[in-house]
Design a protein around this motif. Structure first.
Motif, PDB file in Angstrom:
ATOM      1  N   ASP A 116       1.214  -0.747  -0.237  1.00  0.00           N
ATOM      2  CA  ASP A 116       0.090   0.209  -0.432  1.00  0.00           C
ATOM      3  C   ASP A 116       1.109   1.704  -0.212  1.00  0.00           C
ATOM      4  N   PHE A 117       1.325   1.315  -1.090  1.00  0.00           N
ATOM      5  CA  PHE A 117       2.400   2.768  -1.103  1.00  0.00           C
ATOM      6  C   PHE A 117       1.974   3.759  -0.988  1.00  0.00           C
ATOM      7  N   PRO A 118       2.706   4.743  -0.740  1.00  0.00           N
ATOM      8  CA  PRO A 118       2.755   6.229  -0.622  1.00  0.00           C
ATOM      9  C   PRO A 118       2.758   6.724  -2.118  1.00  0.00           C
ATOM     10  N   ALA A 119       2.508   8.205  -2.346  1.00  0.00           N
ATOM     11  CA  ALA A 119       3.171   9.120  -3.290  1.00  0.00           C
ATOM     12  C   ALA A 119       4.870   9.132  -2.675  1.00  0.00           C
ATOM     13  N   ALA A 120       5.528   9.109  -3.623  1.00  0.00           N
ATOM     14  CA  ALA A 120       6.832   9.161  -3.241  1.00  0.00           C
ATOM     15  C   ALA A 120       8.023  10.301  -4.111  1.00  0.00           C
ATOM     16  N   THR A 121       8.772  10.747  -3.184  1.00  0.00           N
ATOM     17  CA  THR A 121       9.690  11.355  -4.235  1.00  0.00           C
ATOM     18  C   THR A 121      11.300  11.148  -3.461  1.00  0.00           C
ATOM     19  N   TRP A 122      12.108  10.037  -4.563  1.00  0.00           N
ATOM     20  CA  TRP A 122      13.485   9.930  -3.988  1.00  0.00           C
ATOM     21  C   TRP A 122      14.408  11.079  -4.845  1.00  0.00           C
ATOM     22  N   VAL A 123      15.443  12.044  -3.748  1.00  0.00           N
ATOM     23  CA  VAL A 123      16.619  12.791  -4.350  1.00  0.00           C
ATOM     24  C   VAL A 123      17.825  12.002  -3.644  1.00  0.00           C
ATOM     25  N   GLN A 124      18.476  12.219  -4.560  1.00  0.00           N
ATOM     26  CA  GLN A 124      20.017  12.121  -4.089  1.00  0.00           C
ATOM     27  C   GLN A 124      20.056  13.081  -4.097  1.00  0.00           C
ATOM     28  N   VAL A 125      21.567  13.499  -2.656  1.00  0.00           N
ATOM     29  CA  VAL A 125      22.569  14.700  -2.291  1.00  0.00           C
ATOM     30  C   VAL A 125      23.427  14.292  -1.878  1.00  0.00           C
ATOM     31  N   GLN A 126      24.344  15.472  -1.887  1.00  0.00           N
ATOM     32  CA  GLN A 126      25.427  15.692  -1.974  1.00  0.00           C
ATOM     33  C   GLN A 126      25.950  15.169  -0.304  1.00  0.00           C
ATOM     34  N   ARG A 127      24.849  15.823   0.258  1.00  0.00           N
ATOM     35  CA  ARG A 127      25.215  15.695   1.631  1.00  0.00           C
ATOM     36  C   ARG A 127      23.540  16.061   2.684  1.00  0.00           C
ATOM     37  N   LEU A 128      23.961  15.059   3.805  1.00  0.00           N
ATOM     38  CA  LEU A 128      22.699  15.731   4.376  1.00  0.00           C
ATOM     39  C   LEU A 128      22.898  17.006   5.649  1.00  0.00           C
ATOM     40  N   TYR A 129      22.162  16.591   7.059  1.00  0.00           N
ATOM     41  CA  TYR A 129      21.707  17.941   7.916  1.00  0.00           C
ATOM     42  C   TYR A 129      23.422  17.227   8.334  1.00  0.00           C
ATOM     43  N   MET A 130      23.212  16.013   8.892  1.00  0.00           N
ATOM     44  CA  MET A 130      24.142  15.252   9.958  1.00  0.00           C
ATOM     45  C   MET A 130      25.059  14.443   8.739  1.00  0.00           C
ATOM     46  N   PRO A 131      26.562  15.284   9.144  1.00  0.00           N
ATOM     47  CA  PRO A 131      27.074  14.758   8.377  1.00  0.00           C
ATOM     48  C   PRO A 131      27.605  13.459   7.641  1.00  0.00           C
ATOM     49  N   ALA A 132      27.100  12.417   9.087  1.00  0.00           N
ATOM     50  CA  ALA A 132      27.569  10.960   9.129  1.00  0.00           C
ATOM     51  C   ALA A 132      26.412  10.577   8.216  1.00  0.00           C
ATOM     52  N   ALA A 133      25.571  10.583   8.182  1.00  0.00           N
ATOM     53  CA  ALA A 133      24.047  10.627   7.112  1.00  0.00           C
ATOM     54  C   ALA A 133      24.432  10.130   6.025  1.00  0.00           C
ATOM     55  N   LYS A 134      23.700   9.321   5.676  1.00  0.00           N
ATOM     56  CA  LYS A 134      23.514   8.597   3.808  1.00  0.00           C
ATOM     57  C   LYS A 134      22.220   8.224   3.723  1.00  0.00           C
ATOM     58  N   LEU A 135      21.173   8.332   4.559  1.00  0.00           N
ATOM     59  CA  LEU A 135      19.853   8.446   4.153  1.00  0.00           C
ATOM     60  C   LEU A 135      19.063   9.124   5.157  1.00  0.00           C
ATOM     61  N   GLU A 136      18.049   9.238   4.858  1.00  0.00           N
ATOM     62  CA  GLU A 136      17.230  10.441   5.648  1.00  0.00           C
ATOM     63  C   GLU A 136      15.488  10.629   4.938  1.00  0.00           C
ATOM     64  N   VAL A 137      14.615   9.879   5.503  1.00  0.00           N
ATOM     65  CA  VAL A 137      13.277   9.710   5.089  1.00  0.00           C
ATOM     66  C   VAL A 137      12.367  10.788   5.565  1.00  0.00           C
ATOM     67  N   GLU A 138      11.268  11.716   5.491  1.00  0.00           N
ATOM     68  CA  GLU A 138      10.052  11.873   5.971  1.00  0.00           C
ATOM     69  C   GLU A 138       9.171  11.142   5.562  1.00  0.00           C
ATOM     70  N   LEU A 139       8.050  11.861   6.151  1.00  0.00           N
ATOM     71  CA  LEU A 139       6.381  11.512   5.900  1.00  0.00           C
ATOM     72  C   LEU A 139       5.329  12.351   6.411  1.00  0.00           C
ATOM     73  N   ILE A 140       4.478  12.228   5.293  1.00  0.00           N
ATOM     74  CA  ILE A 140       3.202  13.187   5.952  1.00  0.00           C
ATOM     75  C   ILE A 140       2.232  12.550   5.888  1.00  0.00           C
ATOM     76  N   ALA A 141       1.002  11.901   6.963  1.00  0.00           N
ATOM     77  CA  ALA A 141      -0.185  11.315   6.651  1.00  0.00           C
ATOM     78  C   ALA A 141      -0.985  11.396   7.373  1.00  0.00           C
ATOM     79  N   HIS A 142      -2.097  10.734   6.946  1.00  0.00           N
ATOM     80  CA  HIS A 142      -3.490  11.810   7.149  1.00  0.00           C
ATOM     81  C   HIS A 142      -4.900  10.175   8.039  1.00  0.00           C
ATOM     82  N   LEU A 143      -4.272  11.179   9.265  1.00  0.00           N
ATOM     83  CA  LEU A 143      -5.435  10.100  10.170  1.00  0.00           C
ATOM     84  C   LEU A 143      -7.268  10.066   9.797  1.00  0.00           C
ATOM     85  N   PRO A 144      -7.930   9.170  10.463  1.00  0.00           N
ATOM     86  CA  PRO A 144      -8.949   8.774   9.590  1.00  0.00           C
ATOM     87  C   PRO A 144      -9.854  10.578  10.740  1.00  0.00           C
ATOM     88  N   GLN A 145     -10.806  11.198  10.108  1.00  0.00           N
ATOM     89  CA  GLN A 145     -11.794  12.157  10.859  1.00  0.00           C
ATOM     90  C   GLN A 145     -12.621  11.467  12.328  1.00  0.00           C
TER      91      GLN A 145
END
Length: 145
Positions: A116-145
């Motif tokens: 049950d996959f969401p809409a997704a965007t994958w981007v290669q970057v030179q560096r993340l906020y944490m210098p040692a980090a190689k992967l960062e994933v953020e999400l948006i989720a909807h809760l039932p009303q």
């Protein structure tokens, strides 16, 4: 005389039907600290507005099955802080320093979504906020009303 009656009515209706100027925000941060946010970096892990969760990136220092699993387990904890699961996720943004390695190990990520996959965007970057980090994933989720 009629303007004296009309003016208070306009004020009453304006106040009654106007929108609140403040957004109600609920926050959750790691270790459920009292501040519910990191004031050093300036972020909160999960921000809930109405029935939408905005989840800050979870990171891994290596793009391995263990590193990817760790990121998604952290995201699972973020989701569960408001009673959500990956079924509630509608958008995923993935940032990596090695997109080819991430593509090879995509099956690890896919297990969390159970087809049950969401809409997704994958981007290669030179560096993340944490210098040692190689992967960062953020999400948006909807809760039932």
């Amino acid at each position: 005389m009629r303007y004296l009656i009309l003016f208070p009515l306009i004020l009453l209706f304006g106040k009654t039907y106007s929108q609140d100027s403040k957004i109600k925000k609920e926050k959750w941060h790691w270790n459920n600290n009292k501040a519910k946010q990191d004031t050093v970096a300036g972020y909160t892990q999960v921000l809930k507005v109405d029935n939408i969760l905005y989840i800050s990136g979870a990171v891994a220092t290596e793009i391995t099955p263990e590193g990817i699993t760790s990121v998604y387990n952290d995201l699972k904890a973020s989701l569960s802080s408001f009673g959500a699961t990956f079924e509630n996720v509608v958008k995923e943004n993935l940032y990596t320093t090695d997109i080819d390695q991430m593509k090879k190990l995509n099956n690890v990520r896919k297990k969390f979504y159970k087809n049950d996959f969401p809409a997704a965007t994958w981007v290669q970057v030179q560096r993340l906020y944490m210098p040692a980090a190689k992967l960062e994933v953020e999400l948006i989720a909807h809760l039932p009303q």
